[in-house]
Design a protein around this motif. Structure first.
Motif, PDB file in Angstrom:
ATOM      1  N   LYS A  31       6.432  79.135   5.376  1.00  0.00           N
ATOM      2  CA  LYS A  31       6.537  78.104   4.344  1.00  0.00           C
ATOM      3  C   LYS A  31       7.296  78.649   3.136  1.00  0.00           C
ATOM      4  O   LYS A  31       7.316  79.848   2.881  1.00  0.00           O
ATOM      5  CB  LYS A  31       5.155  77.659   3.876  1.00  0.00           C
ATOM      6  CG  LYS A  31       4.386  76.865   4.890  1.00  0.00           C
ATOM      7  CD  LYS A  31       3.075  76.400   4.297  1.00  0.00           C
ATOM      8  CE  LYS A  31       2.317  75.537   5.273  1.00  0.00           C
ATOM      9  NZ  LYS A  31       1.069  75.034   4.672  1.00  0.00           N
ATOM     10  N   LEU A  32       7.881  77.748   2.389  1.00  0.00           N
ATOM     11  CA  LEU A  32       8.486  78.099   1.110  1.00  0.00           C
ATOM     12  C   LEU A  32       7.362  78.264   0.086  1.00  0.00           C
ATOM     13  O   LEU A  32       6.465  77.423   0.005  1.00  0.00           O
ATOM     14  CB  LEU A  32       9.443  76.990   0.666  1.00  0.00           C
ATOM     15  CG  LEU A  32      10.141  77.190  -0.669  1.00  0.00           C
ATOM     16  CD1 LEU A  32      11.086  78.388  -0.612  1.00  0.00           C
ATOM     17  CD2 LEU A  32      10.904  75.925  -1.055  1.00  0.00           C
ATOM     18  N   VAL A  33       7.394  79.348  -0.670  1.00  0.00           N
ATOM     19  CA  VAL A  33       6.426  79.574  -1.743  1.00  0.00           C
ATOM     20  C   VAL A  33       7.181  79.487  -3.066  1.00  0.00           C
ATOM     21  O   VAL A  33       8.182  80.178  -3.265  1.00  0.00           O
ATOM     22  CB  VAL A  33       5.739  80.957  -1.619  1.00  0.00           C
ATOM     23  CG1 VAL A  33       4.793  81.195  -2.799  1.00  0.00           C
ATOM     24  CG2 VAL A  33       4.987  81.063  -0.299  1.00  0.00           C
ATOM     25  N   VAL A  34       6.710  78.615  -3.949  1.00  0.00           N
ATOM     26  CA  VAL A  34       7.309  78.443  -5.276  1.00  0.00           C
ATOM     27  C   VAL A  34       6.316  78.969  -6.306  1.00  0.00           C
ATOM     28  O   VAL A  34       5.172  78.508  -6.350  1.00  0.00           O
ATOM     29  CB  VAL A  34       7.613  76.958  -5.573  1.00  0.00           C
ATOM     30  CG1 VAL A  34       8.199  76.797  -6.964  1.00  0.00           C
ATOM     31  CG2 VAL A  34       8.538  76.369  -4.518  1.00  0.00           C
ATOM     32  N   ILE A  35       6.760  79.934  -7.106  1.00  0.00           N
ATOM     33  CA  ILE A  35       5.892  80.464  -8.163  1.00  0.00           C
ATOM     34  C   ILE A  35       6.501  80.135  -9.519  1.00  0.00           C
ATOM     35  O   ILE A  35       7.651  80.476  -9.795  1.00  0.00           O
ATOM     36  CB  ILE A  35       5.674  81.980  -8.022  1.00  0.00           C
ATOM     37  CG1 ILE A  35       5.069  82.293  -6.650  1.00  0.00           C
ATOM     38  CG2 ILE A  35       4.754  82.478  -9.147  1.00  0.00           C
ATOM     39  CD1 ILE A  35       4.808  83.759  -6.394  1.00  0.00           C
ATOM     40  N   TYR A  36       5.714  79.441 -10.307  1.00  0.00           N
ATOM     41  CA  TYR A  36       6.093  79.021 -11.659  1.00  0.00           C
ATOM     42  C   TYR A  36       5.524  80.048 -12.635  1.00  0.00           C
ATOM     43  O   TYR A  36       4.315  80.149 -12.804  1.00  0.00           O
ATOM     44  CB  TYR A  36       5.531  77.620 -11.891  1.00  0.00           C
ATOM     45  CG  TYR A  36       5.513  77.113 -13.301  1.00  0.00           C
ATOM     46  CD1 TYR A  36       6.638  77.155 -14.102  1.00  0.00           C
ATOM     47  CD2 TYR A  36       4.356  76.547 -13.830  1.00  0.00           C
ATOM     48  CE1 TYR A  36       6.603  76.655 -15.397  1.00  0.00           C
ATOM     49  CE2 TYR A  36       4.317  76.036 -15.110  1.00  0.00           C
ATOM     50  CZ  TYR A  36       5.440  76.103 -15.887  1.00  0.00           C
ATOM     51  OH  TYR A  36       5.412  75.602 -17.163  1.00  0.00           O
ATOM     52  N   PHE A  37       6.393  80.848 -13.240  1.00  0.00           N
ATOM     53  CA  PHE A  37       5.989  81.850 -14.223  1.00  0.00           C
ATOM     54  C   PHE A  37       6.080  81.229 -15.610  1.00  0.00           C
ATOM     55  O   PHE A  37       7.135  80.704 -15.996  1.00  0.00           O
ATOM     56  CB  PHE A  37       6.886  83.083 -14.138  1.00  0.00           C
ATOM     57  CG  PHE A  37       6.655  83.905 -12.910  1.00  0.00           C
ATOM     58  CD1 PHE A  37       5.659  84.879 -12.878  1.00  0.00           C
ATOM     59  CD2 PHE A  37       7.422  83.703 -11.777  1.00  0.00           C
ATOM     60  CE1 PHE A  37       5.442  85.643 -11.747  1.00  0.00           C
ATOM     61  CE2 PHE A  37       7.214  84.462 -10.636  1.00  0.00           C
ATOM     62  CZ  PHE A  37       6.221  85.429 -10.617  1.00  0.00           C
ATOM     63  N   SER A  38       4.982  81.309 -16.349  1.00  0.00           N
ATOM     64  CA  SER A  38       4.932  80.683 -17.667  1.00  0.00           C
ATOM     65  C   SER A  38       4.023  81.492 -18.583  1.00  0.00           C
ATOM     66  O   SER A  38       3.454  82.501 -18.181  1.00  0.00           O
ATOM     67  CB  SER A  38       4.405  79.252 -17.536  1.00  0.00           C
ATOM     68  OG  SER A  38       3.067  79.270 -17.080  1.00  0.00           O
TER      69      SER A  38
END
Length: 118
Positions: A31-38
């Motif tokens: 799967k594609l893993v999207v990590i939002y760094f904030s």
């Protein structure tokens, strides 16, 4: 929806430590893993959050994509490893490898990148 310990009602996983980061990458198969760094103090991050939440709930992506959020102040070693230099930054992983990223809060860009890599 049944929640795992760090799964939020917004349908993304909050990463609080290195073990959770490694676990998400290792258990996401292809799967594609999207990590939002904030960061909490980051104005552009607050602007990008509604779109991230909306995209993470999108049924077109929910089967093939794993969405995660990572606070750079809480888990700085992950941000450093992912070469995050500004916020917000979105990193895209497949098979435990970083395949792409972008920084900034540009409406529509997240959907564009997910569609590109899905």
């Amino acid at each position: 929806m049944t929640q795992t310990p760090h799964q939020t009602a917004d349908s993304f996983i909050c990463l609080h430590n290195r073990q959770e980061f490694d676990n998400v990458l290792s258990t996401s198969a292809n799967k594609l893993v999207v990590i939002y760094f904030s960061a909490l103090w980051c104005g552009p991050c607050r602007s990008a959050l509604p779109e991230f939440k909306s995209v993470s709930k999108d049924p077109d992506f929910s089967v093939d994509v794993v969405f995660c959020k990572c606070d750079v102040d809480e888990v700085s070693e992950i941000a450093e490893e992912c070469e995050v230099q500004c916020m917000p930054t979105f990193c895209f992983f497949r098979d435990q490898e970083k395949i792409d990223y972008f920084s900034g809060s540009c409406k529509g860009r997240l959907r564009e990148y997910i569609t590109k890599h899905k």
